[in-house]
Design a protein around this motif. Structure first.
Motif, PDB file in Angstrom:
ATOM      1  N   ALA A 141     -24.964   0.807  18.003  1.00 35.57           N
ATOM      2  CA  ALA A 141     -24.622  -0.396  18.750  1.00 35.57           C
ATOM      3  C   ALA A 141     -25.873  -1.229  18.982  1.00 35.57           C
ATOM      4  CB  ALA A 141     -23.981  -0.035  20.084  1.00 35.57           C
ATOM      5  N   ALA A 142     -25.673  -2.524  19.088  1.00 35.72           N
ATOM      6  CA  ALA A 142     -26.799  -3.390  19.443  1.00 35.72           C
ATOM      7  C   ALA A 142     -27.248  -3.051  20.853  1.00 35.72           C
ATOM      8  CB  ALA A 142     -26.374  -4.844  19.351  1.00 35.72           C
ATOM      9  N   GLY A 143     -28.545  -3.102  21.085  1.00 33.51           N
ATOM     10  CA  GLY A 143     -29.052  -2.764  22.408  1.00 33.51           C
ATOM     11  C   GLY A 143     -29.284  -1.281  22.538  1.00 33.51           C
ATOM     12  N   GLY A 144     -29.495  -0.834  23.749  1.00 30.87           N
ATOM     13  CA  GLY A 144     -29.835   0.560  23.983  1.00 30.87           C
ATOM     14  C   GLY A 144     -28.739   1.315  24.694  1.00 30.87           C
ATOM     15  N   VAL A 145     -29.109   2.442  25.260  1.00 35.15           N
ATOM     16  CA  VAL A 145     -28.175   3.263  26.024  1.00 35.15           C
ATOM     17  C   VAL A 145     -28.292   2.867  27.499  1.00 35.15           C
ATOM     18  CG1 VAL A 145     -28.271   5.151  24.388  1.00 35.15           C
ATOM     19  CG2 VAL A 145     -29.905   5.088  26.266  1.00 35.15           C
ATOM     20  N   LEU A 487     -30.077   8.941  20.643  1.00 34.33           N
ATOM     21  CA  LEU A 487     -28.988   8.492  21.502  1.00 34.33           C
ATOM     22  C   LEU A 487     -28.410   7.158  21.023  1.00 34.33           C
ATOM     23  CD1 LEU A 487     -30.543   9.430  24.958  1.00 34.33           C
ATOM     24  CD2 LEU A 487     -28.714  10.633  23.744  1.00 34.33           C
ATOM     25  N   LYS A 488     -29.280   6.255  20.595  1.00 37.84           N
ATOM     26  CA  LYS A 488     -28.808   4.952  20.111  1.00 37.84           C
ATOM     27  C   LYS A 488     -27.899   5.087  18.887  1.00 37.84           C
ATOM     28  CE  LYS A 488     -32.398   1.693  21.600  1.00 37.84           C
ATOM     29  NZ  LYS A 488     -33.459   0.767  21.125  1.00 37.84           N
ATOM     30  N   ALA A 489     -28.117   6.141  18.093  1.00 33.58           N
ATOM     31  CA  ALA A 489     -27.324   6.312  16.880  1.00 33.58           C
ATOM     32  C   ALA A 489     -25.836   6.428  17.182  1.00 33.58           C
ATOM     33  CB  ALA A 489     -27.796   7.549  16.117  1.00 33.58           C
TER      34      ALA A 489
END
Length: 607
Positions: A141-145, A487-489
């Motif tokens: 997803a665009a952005g972070g967690v 996590l971002k994956a």
């Protein structure tokens, strides 16, 4: 299976080469030693002479054991066991289902054989990943967690909670221990009483219903009914080790003696039935409805259900971690000792420096290509052992192996383009070992959640720099960056997993709001160990406690300071102390247990 008349092949490229050469589809049968309906299908369907004739004439039959080849199962499972999948020579799924009775199976075999012969286009259809369960190629997803991941997952846990019988949903009912762990931690860190009800109601109903074996101890795998009354009777090391930790943690938080009793019953089962005399736990015990319905005296007169004689690296490493946690919660040092035996057994039988872990060992030695889950769970267990302070003599070895395994993970399993770890090593997707869908790597949400936890903790270990065993680790920032990328994956796909996303949400929580408690003891290491033991008597969820990592610490004023400006150890502390950090802010060392617990609780509070 002997006596079926079917000449089963072993999974490998030869199967698909034969399928291409003979223009026949592959019949893939995936089962498990503990699977009741797998045995039924062997006794009925595959033992039928006409079924055997049709299979031999029209198909290339291959059998795979789910536990020994989980990477095959995760690509081809059709929703349960036994899985019956029909593949072309490229490994593409033509059709599939679970248990099939003899007469229906005969019709399927005739129709599929005819269709395959009439439709050459089936022969070259490429493999495509099937429905996602706990694997796939996640969408970043665009952005972070963010903390919204935790809040939404907790809301999903509350929303699916069965207030009448405990657990989640209707039936079949699985324990979902990861969801219980997350609920228990968020309750402890926020005071949300509804989450405590989710945990206690579920634990109470599971232990009082048919899921728990009151004769031999331990839990069956799941219940076929909403009220936990009718279980599926297989018992798994993975499930029982996890529930041991969950019941032990619930006991520590609530003080309810029945949770301790249940935890000790799980241990009794693990030690009496699954423990291997030479060290390590066997993976499972077969389902046998008639046997488990008997009282103890009658059970003793019958042969117990078969135990799978394999020691699986991932499940045993998991068990070692959970034994260490249960040892702390139950105040049972012998459990940590047992965890040490498990770890040493795995190191001796399944580990090779520079090559990582093999998947399992049995009477024939180590077997199976190492999978990511084997590497990351072993690395996690070694870090747990190091942090516990119970293995001071082996700290150097455990840290050395943990670093070696983590480097192997980053070298062989890491996805440089999208982040996250694949389930099989890069070298296994091509060459002589590649077959069917194993030419395509996938990612497990739960294993990547564990990896994010390990990477975050590796950053803490790397930051100690107090002895030669720490010097070869990379810089803390490197590990933290990898944890974030891991996590971002899954940041664009975690909602698809429902309750299975609980360990991912927990990893996000610990990444965003990490709390560490480092026990230091001046020059008196015995006093530090005693102090750490007393601190472990408190329930402190989500806090990384490192015992005896430094020889001393320097006190400063009581305000929190950035981690980078925390005074280095050197100025003596008069007796043991705890240095608590929340993220990059650290507090003055606490020299009393009460003060340390108050500081940790304050640092652990969530928004």
């Amino acid at each position: 299976m002997k006596g079926t008349g079917i000449q089963w092949r072993t999974w490998g490229p030869e199967v698909f080469e034969e399928a291409a050469r003979k223009s026949k589809p592959v019949l893939l049968a995936i089962g498990a030693t503990w699977c009741h309906w797998c045995h039924v299908m062997d006794r009925t369907t595959y033992s039928d002479p006409e079924v055997a004739r049709l299979v031999e004439e029209g198909f290339i039959p291959v059998r795979v054991d789910n536990d020994r080849r989980p990477e095959v199962n995760r690509r081809y499972n059709m929703g349960g066991w036994p899985t019956t999948a029909f593949l072309n020579a490229e490994g593409a799924v033509l059709t599939g289902f679970t248990y099939v009775p003899p007469e229906q199976f005969k019709r399927v075999l005739r129709e599929l054989s005819d269709a395959y012969a009439r439709s050459p286009e089936y022969h070259h259809r490429p493999y495509e990943a099937g429905p996602r369960h706990d694997y796939g190629e996640p969408a970043p997803a665009a952005g972070g967690v963010s903390y919204e991941i935790v809040k939404e997952t907790v809301a999903a846990i509350e929303g699916s909670f069965d207030r009448e019988h405990g657990g989640f949903g209707l039936q079949p009912k699985f324990p979902h221990a990861h969801a219980l762990d997350l609920a228990l931690e968020v309750h402890a860190r926020t005071g949300n009483e509804r989450l405590l009800e989710v945990v206690t109601s579920t634990l109470d109903n599971m232990a009082s219903g048919g899921m728990y074996d009151r004769v031999m101890g331990g839990f069956f795998r799941y219940s076929t009914t909403r009220d936990w009354s009718v279980p599926h009777f297989e018992k798994m090391l993975e499930d029982n080790a996890h529930l041991l930790r969950t019941y032990a943690a619930a006991y520590k938080l609530t003080g309810r003696q029945e949770y301790r009793t249940t935890a000790m019953g799980i241990l009794e089962y693990l030690d009496n039935t699954l423990w291997r005399e030479s060290g390590g736990y066997y993976g499972s015990q077969d389902a046998d409805e008639g046997y488990y319905a008997l009282p103890l005296e009658d059970r003793r007169a019958r042969v117990a259900p078969r135990v799978d004689p394999a020691v699986y690296a991932n499940w045993n490493a998991m068990a070692a971690s959970f034994l260490i946690a249960a040892s702390r919660h139950l105040d049972e040092p012998a459990l940590a000792e047992r965890a040490g035996i498990v770890l040493d057994t795995l190191l001796e039988e399944c580990y090779a420096e520079g090559k990582g872990m093999r998947h399992y060992s049995d009477e024939g030695g180590a077997k199976g290509d190492g999978l990511f889950e084997d590497q990351i769970w072993m690395c996690s267990a070694l870090l747990d052992a190091h942090a516990s302070g119970a293995f001071a003599a082996k700290t150097g070895e455990y840290l050395r192996v943990a670093r070696d395994l983590l480097e192997a993970c980053l070298d062989q399993y890491w996805d440089e383009e999208h982040g996250g770890f694949h389930d099989i090593a890069a070298g296994l997707t091509s060459g002589d070992g590649a077959a069917g869908a194993l030419k395509t790597r996938v990612k497990s949400l739960q294993d990547n959640a564990r990896a994010a936890e390990v990477l975050r903790r590796a950053a803490f270990v790397a930051g100690l720099r107090t002895g030669p065993e720490y010097e070869s680790w990379r810089e803390p920032a490197y590990y933290l960056a990898k944890a974030e990328a891991c996590l971002k994956a899954f940041a664009g796909s975690w909602r698809e997993y429902g309750l299975i996303a609980a360990p991912y949400a927990a990893a996000v929580l610990h990444y965003l709001y990490p709390v560490t408690a480092e026990v230091v003891g001046g020059s008196d290491t015995h006093a530090a160990a005693e102090f750490a033991g007393r601190l472990s008597g408190y329930f402190i969820p989500g806090v990384d406690v490192m015992h005896g990592a430094r020889d001393g610490g320097t006190a400063h004023d009581g305000s929190a300071t950035p981690r980078d400006s925390r005074p280095a150890p050197g100025g003596p502390v008069d007796g043991p102390a705890v240095m608590v950090c929340a993220g990059d802010r650290c507090f003055a060392p606490s020299t009393s247990i009460g003060e340390a617990v108050e500081t940790i609780q304050a640092a652990s509070r969530l928004p």
